[in-house]
Design a protein around this motif. Structure first.
Motif, PDB file in Angstrom:
ATOM      1  N   THR A  95       0.825  -1.211   0.000  1.00 37.63           N
ATOM      2  CA  THR A  95       0.000   0.000   0.000  1.00 37.63           C
ATOM      3  C   THR A  95       0.858   1.260   0.000  1.00 37.63           C
ATOM      4  N   VAL A  96       1.985   1.206   0.690  1.00 35.97           N
ATOM      5  CA  VAL A  96       2.897   2.351   0.711  1.00 35.97           C
ATOM      6  C   VAL A  96       3.540   2.530  -0.658  1.00 35.97           C
ATOM      7  N   VAL A  97       3.928   1.417  -1.298  1.00 40.72           N
ATOM      8  CA  VAL A  97       4.496   1.501  -2.648  1.00 40.72           C
ATOM      9  C   VAL A  97       3.505   2.165  -3.599  1.00 40.72           C
ATOM     10  N   ALA A  98       2.242   1.724  -3.547  1.00 40.48           N
ATOM     11  CA  ALA A  98       1.223   2.278  -4.437  1.00 40.48           C
ATOM     12  C   ALA A  98       1.022   3.772  -4.179  1.00 40.48           C
ATOM     13  N   SER A  99       0.976   4.156  -2.907  1.00 38.24           N
ATOM     14  CA  SER A  99       0.772   5.559  -2.552  1.00 38.24           C
ATOM     15  C   SER A  99       1.934   6.425  -3.029  1.00 38.24           C
ATOM     16  N   VAL A 100       3.155   5.962  -2.772  1.00 38.82           N
ATOM     17  CA  VAL A 100       4.333   6.735  -3.165  1.00 38.82           C
ATOM     18  C   VAL A 100       4.456   6.792  -4.683  1.00 38.82           C
ATOM     19  N   ALA A 101       4.140   5.688  -5.353  1.00 37.73           N
ATOM     20  CA  ALA A 101       4.198   5.679  -6.820  1.00 37.73           C
ATOM     21  C   ALA A 101       3.261   6.720  -7.416  1.00 37.73           C
ATOM     22  N   THR A 134       6.500  -5.989  -3.251  1.00 34.00           N
ATOM     23  CA  THR A 134       5.218  -5.343  -3.476  1.00 34.00           C
ATOM     24  C   THR A 134       4.127  -6.348  -3.818  1.00 34.00           C
ATOM     25  N   GLY A 135       4.507  -7.515  -4.315  1.00 38.71           N
ATOM     26  CA  GLY A 135       3.524  -8.521  -4.701  1.00 38.71           C
ATOM     27  C   GLY A 135       3.048  -8.322  -6.126  1.00 38.71           C
ATOM     28  N   PRO A 136       2.633  -9.406  -6.790  1.00 35.58           N
ATOM     29  CA  PRO A 136       2.237  -9.329  -8.200  1.00 35.58           C
ATOM     30  C   PRO A 136       1.045  -8.422  -8.472  1.00 35.58           C
ATOM     31  N   SER A 137      -0.012  -8.508  -7.669  1.00 35.30           N
ATOM     32  CA  SER A 137      -1.236  -7.757  -7.978  1.00 35.30           C
ATOM     33  C   SER A 137      -1.022  -6.255  -7.907  1.00 35.30           C
ATOM     34  N   VAL A 138      -0.428  -5.771  -6.823  1.00 38.27           N
ATOM     35  CA  VAL A 138      -0.196  -4.332  -6.695  1.00 38.27           C
ATOM     36  C   VAL A 138       0.823  -3.868  -7.730  1.00 38.27           C
ATOM     37  N   THR A 139       1.816  -4.701  -8.019  1.00 36.90           N
ATOM     38  CA  THR A 139       2.799  -4.344  -9.044  1.00 36.90           C
ATOM     39  C   THR A 139       2.124  -4.110 -10.386  1.00 36.90           C
ATOM     40  N   LYS A 140       1.194  -4.975 -10.770  1.00 37.03           N
ATOM     41  CA  LYS A 140       0.467  -4.792 -12.032  1.00 37.03           C
ATOM     42  C   LYS A 140      -0.328  -3.493 -12.022  1.00 37.03           C
ATOM     43  N   GLU A 141      -0.951  -3.177 -10.892  1.00 33.90           N
ATOM     44  CA  GLU A 141      -1.727  -1.939 -10.793  1.00 33.90           C
ATOM     45  C   GLU A 141      -0.829  -0.708 -10.909  1.00 33.90           C
ATOM     46  N   VAL A 142       0.296  -0.746 -10.203  1.00 31.07           N
ATOM     47  CA  VAL A 142       1.223   0.386 -10.237  1.00 31.07           C
ATOM     48  C   VAL A 142       1.821   0.545 -11.633  1.00 31.07           C
ATOM     49  N   GLY A 180       9.891  -3.963 -11.798  1.00 28.52           N
ATOM     50  CA  GLY A 180       9.826  -4.577 -10.478  1.00 28.52           C
ATOM     51  C   GLY A 180      11.097  -5.380 -10.265  1.00 28.52           C
ATOM     52  N   ALA A 181      11.839  -5.063  -9.205  1.00 26.85           N
ATOM     53  CA  ALA A 181      13.122  -5.727  -8.963  1.00 26.85           C
ATOM     54  C   ALA A 181      13.310  -6.017  -7.478  1.00 26.85           C
ATOM     55  N   PRO A 182      12.503  -6.904  -6.913  1.00 29.70           N
ATOM     56  CA  PRO A 182      12.666  -7.225  -5.488  1.00 29.70           C
ATOM     57  C   PRO A 182      14.014  -7.878  -5.216  1.00 29.70           C
ATOM     58  N   VAL A 183      14.442  -7.791  -3.970  1.00 27.45           N
ATOM     59  CA  VAL A 183      15.765  -8.298  -3.584  1.00 27.45           C
ATOM     60  C   VAL A 183      15.620  -9.346  -2.491  1.00 27.45           C
ATOM     61  N   SER A 184      16.665 -10.174  -2.355  1.00 29.23           N
ATOM     62  CA  SER A 184      16.665 -11.196  -1.311  1.00 29.23           C
ATOM     63  C   SER A 184      18.070 -11.356  -0.752  1.00 29.23           C
ATOM     64  N   GLY A 185      18.139 -11.581   0.554  1.00 28.33           N
ATOM     65  CA  GLY A 185      19.427 -11.797   1.197  1.00 28.33           C
ATOM     66  C   GLY A 185      19.563 -11.111   2.541  1.00 28.33           C
ATOM     67  N   GLY A 186      18.699 -10.135   2.828  1.00 32.44           N
ATOM     68  CA  GLY A 186      18.712  -9.500   4.136  1.00 32.44           C
ATOM     69  C   GLY A 186      19.684  -8.333   4.239  1.00 32.44           C
ATOM     70  N   THR A 187      19.758  -7.765   5.436  1.00 36.14           N
ATOM     71  CA  THR A 187      20.537  -6.550   5.641  1.00 36.14           C
ATOM     72  C   THR A 187      22.036  -6.772   5.483  1.00 36.14           C
ATOM     73  N   VAL A 188      22.534  -7.933   5.878  1.00 38.28           N
ATOM     74  CA  VAL A 188      23.969  -8.205   5.756  1.00 38.28           C
ATOM     75  C   VAL A 188      24.369  -8.218   4.291  1.00 38.28           C
ATOM     76  N   ALA A 189      23.591  -8.913   3.456  1.00 44.95           N
ATOM     77  CA  ALA A 189      23.872  -8.954   2.023  1.00 44.95           C
ATOM     78  C   ALA A 189      23.679  -7.577   1.383  1.00 44.95           C
ATOM     79  N   PRO A 221       6.349  -6.984 -15.317  1.00 48.57           N
ATOM     80  CA  PRO A 221       6.982  -6.503 -14.087  1.00 48.57           C
ATOM     81  C   PRO A 221       6.600  -7.275 -12.832  1.00 48.57           C
ATOM     82  N   SER A 222       5.498  -8.042 -12.880  1.00 45.97           N
ATOM     83  CA  SER A 222       5.050  -8.756 -11.688  1.00 45.97           C
ATOM     84  C   SER A 222       5.801 -10.062 -11.448  1.00 45.97           C
ATOM     85  N   LEU A 223       6.542 -10.545 -12.448  1.00 43.53           N
ATOM     86  CA  LEU A 223       7.168 -11.865 -12.312  1.00 43.53           C
ATOM     87  C   LEU A 223       8.278 -11.889 -11.268  1.00 43.53           C
TER      88      LEU A 223
END
Length: 310
Positions: free
Chosen positions: A82-88, A106-114, A127-136, A174-176
């Protein structure tokens, strides 16, 4: 194309960039981009978070809209859809922005809407989500899952290479990338809860906490939970906040909801969501997602790991 040398030895790009969201992950993104020599405009609702990046050379923006009025490429690193959508929507009102690069989950559904909303405004979305946490994130070794128009992803790839090590282009939709991210986080959550249960059982049966991890991590029971998160957080009872229980629960719920929308049954993963929901109800929402092992320990009457001086 990489950065080129500018005045005073600083590097500048032909394109200006901005970053909105300077929390646990976003702060590392900003630090790495500045250290790599990129000129960066930053915005966060928390003035202190913004000031930390300004002290490192970032330029302060007064709002998301103001930032998007001065830079061509806007990166988002925000906590919930919801914050992503609002800021976008705010960013779309900026006069300079032509690419929005969303590094959030952001998830697929909201990403498609944005993406559709921005497309109507002539702005391209990746859409470019990341994985690995704060250390990475701090080390620049994240996995990043970009999806969007191939030419646009190629244009932003130099920035992604500063932020992460493993870049996986997942297609023009972008949702993939978001689909891949919530699958990843759901598998992590389920393996984490299962690992916590099994390790507490082992302690009660008489096994040593560290020895169990040593065995698992060279055997078929290993996972990111046993390799990284449980050793980092529970073994010494430090539980530093790397990724909160609340945010992990959000990602798992999102995955289950999206799977249901397209008719894919989920039988095992909902149990992990239920346990995380219970932990949140007990006040663990803002604590690291390994912290809820304490409930299993309480029910079993034993403790996994110990403080170094204990």
């Amino acid at each position: 194309m990489g950065p080129k040398a500018g005045r005073g030895g600083r590097h500048v790009m032909g394109k200006s960039i901005g970053l909105i969201g300077l929390g646990n992950i976003g702060a590392h993104f900003g630090t790495r981009l500045l250290a790599a020599g990129y000129e960066l405009m930053v915005y966060d609702r928390d003035p202190a978070a913004m000031e930390r990046l300004v002290d490192k050379g970032g330029r302060r923006a007064e709002s998301a809209r103001a930032l998007a009025s001065q830079v061509e490429i806007v990166m988002l690193c925000l906590p919930i859809p919801t914050v992503v959508a609002s800021v976008a929507n705010e960013v779309a009102d900026g006069g300079a922005v032509r690419i929005v690069l969303d590094l959030s989950t952001t998830g697929p559904s909201v990403t498609k809407e944005v993406a559709a909303m921005l497309d109507r405004r002539g702005i391209t979305f990746v859409g470019a989500p990341v994985s690995g946490g704060t250390v990475a994130a701090e080390k620049g070794t994240l996995s990043i899952m970009p999806a969007g128009p191939e030419a646009t992803v190629a244009e932003v790839e130099p920035y992604l290479r500063v932020l992460g090590k493993n870049i996986f282009y997942l297609g023009t939709d972008p949702s993939l990338g978001q689909t891949m991210k919530i699958i990843n986080n759901t598998l992590y959550a389920t393996s984490l809860v299962a690992s916590c249960e099994a390790l507490v059982y082992g302690v009660k049966a008489g096994l040593d906490s560290k020895t169990m991890l040593d065995v698992l991590n060279v055997s078929s029971g290993r996972s990111f939970a046993t390799l990284e998160r449980i050793p980092q957080c529970a073994l010494d009872r430090s539980f530093p906040v790397r990724f909160t229980t609340e945010l992990l629960h959000k990602d798992v719920k999102m995955c289950l909801d999206e799977a249901e929308k397209i008719g894919v049954p989920m039988i095992v993963n909902p149990v992990a969501r239920q346990f995380l929901a219970f932990a949140i109800s007990q006040g663990d929402g803002d604590k690291d997602n390994v912290y809820p092992i304490r409930h299993i320990e309480h029910w079993a009457g034993v403790q996994f790991g110990r403080k170094p001086d204990a």
